[in-house]
Structures are given as structure tokens and as C-alpha cells.
Enzyme design. Sequence first.
Site, mmCIF file in Angstrom:
data_model
loop_
_atom_site.group_PDB
_atom_site.id
_atom_site.type_symbol
_atom_site.label_atom_id
_atom_site.label_comp_id
_atom_site.label_asym_id
_atom_site.label_seq_id
_atom_site.Cartn_x
_atom_site.Cartn_y
_atom_site.Cartn_z
ATOM 1 N N CYS A 10 -1.344 7.354 -0.354
ATOM 2 C CA CYS A 10 -1.731 6.250 0.489
ATOM 3 C C CYS A 10 -1.688 4.672 -0.368
ATOM 4 O O CYS A 10 -1.533 4.756 -1.700
ATOM 5 C CB CYS A 10 -2.901 6.121 1.084
ATOM 6 S SG CYS A 10 -4.393 6.197 -0.011
ATOM 7 N N CYS A 13 -4.218 4.601 -3.114
ATOM 8 C CA CYS A 13 -3.957 5.232 -4.307
ATOM 9 C C CYS A 13 -2.902 4.779 -5.189
ATOM 10 O O CYS A 13 -2.852 4.761 -6.600
ATOM 11 C CB CYS A 13 -3.417 6.926 -3.838
ATOM 12 S SG CYS A 13 -4.725 7.513 -2.947
#
Length: 81
Positions: A10, A13
Site C-alpha cells: 500500500c 508501506c
Amino acid sequence: MEIRIYGPGCYRCTELEKRTINVLARLNLAADVEKVSDLNRMTEAGIMATPALTINGELKCSGRVASEAEIAAWLKEAAQG
């Protein structure tokens, strides 16, 4: 130095990975950086929330994107130890 960034890929991250790489470059430190998105590996590592960052096997943050200042402090500490 071994760095693992845990997360499914995502935005948060990816941002943690980008900040970590930026700090490594700024501090001129070499490290083995691995992005881990496999759920089984996350579970084995004890990661309960993502994104998460480990340095040399030690969990430094979980469930949030650490600031570059925090990452720099952790990397300096790991480089000295």
C-alpha cells in the site's frame, strides 16, 4: 545491516520503504533492504500491523510510517552496534 519492510504494498508501506532508502543514501550506509509482502512471513516475524520496519531482526516500528529522523537514529544505532 539487514532491513525488512513489511506490508502488502500500500501507499504507507511504499512510503516507509522510500524514506528508509533515502536515509540510507543520505547517511552513506550499505544495507540489505527487503520488502516483505508475504502474509506467512509477516506472521512468522510477529508483525501484527503494517507497515512495519525491522533492522537486524529488531522491530523498530509497526502500524505507522516512521519519520526520516526516527529511521536515521535507528540506522546510526545499528551501524555502531
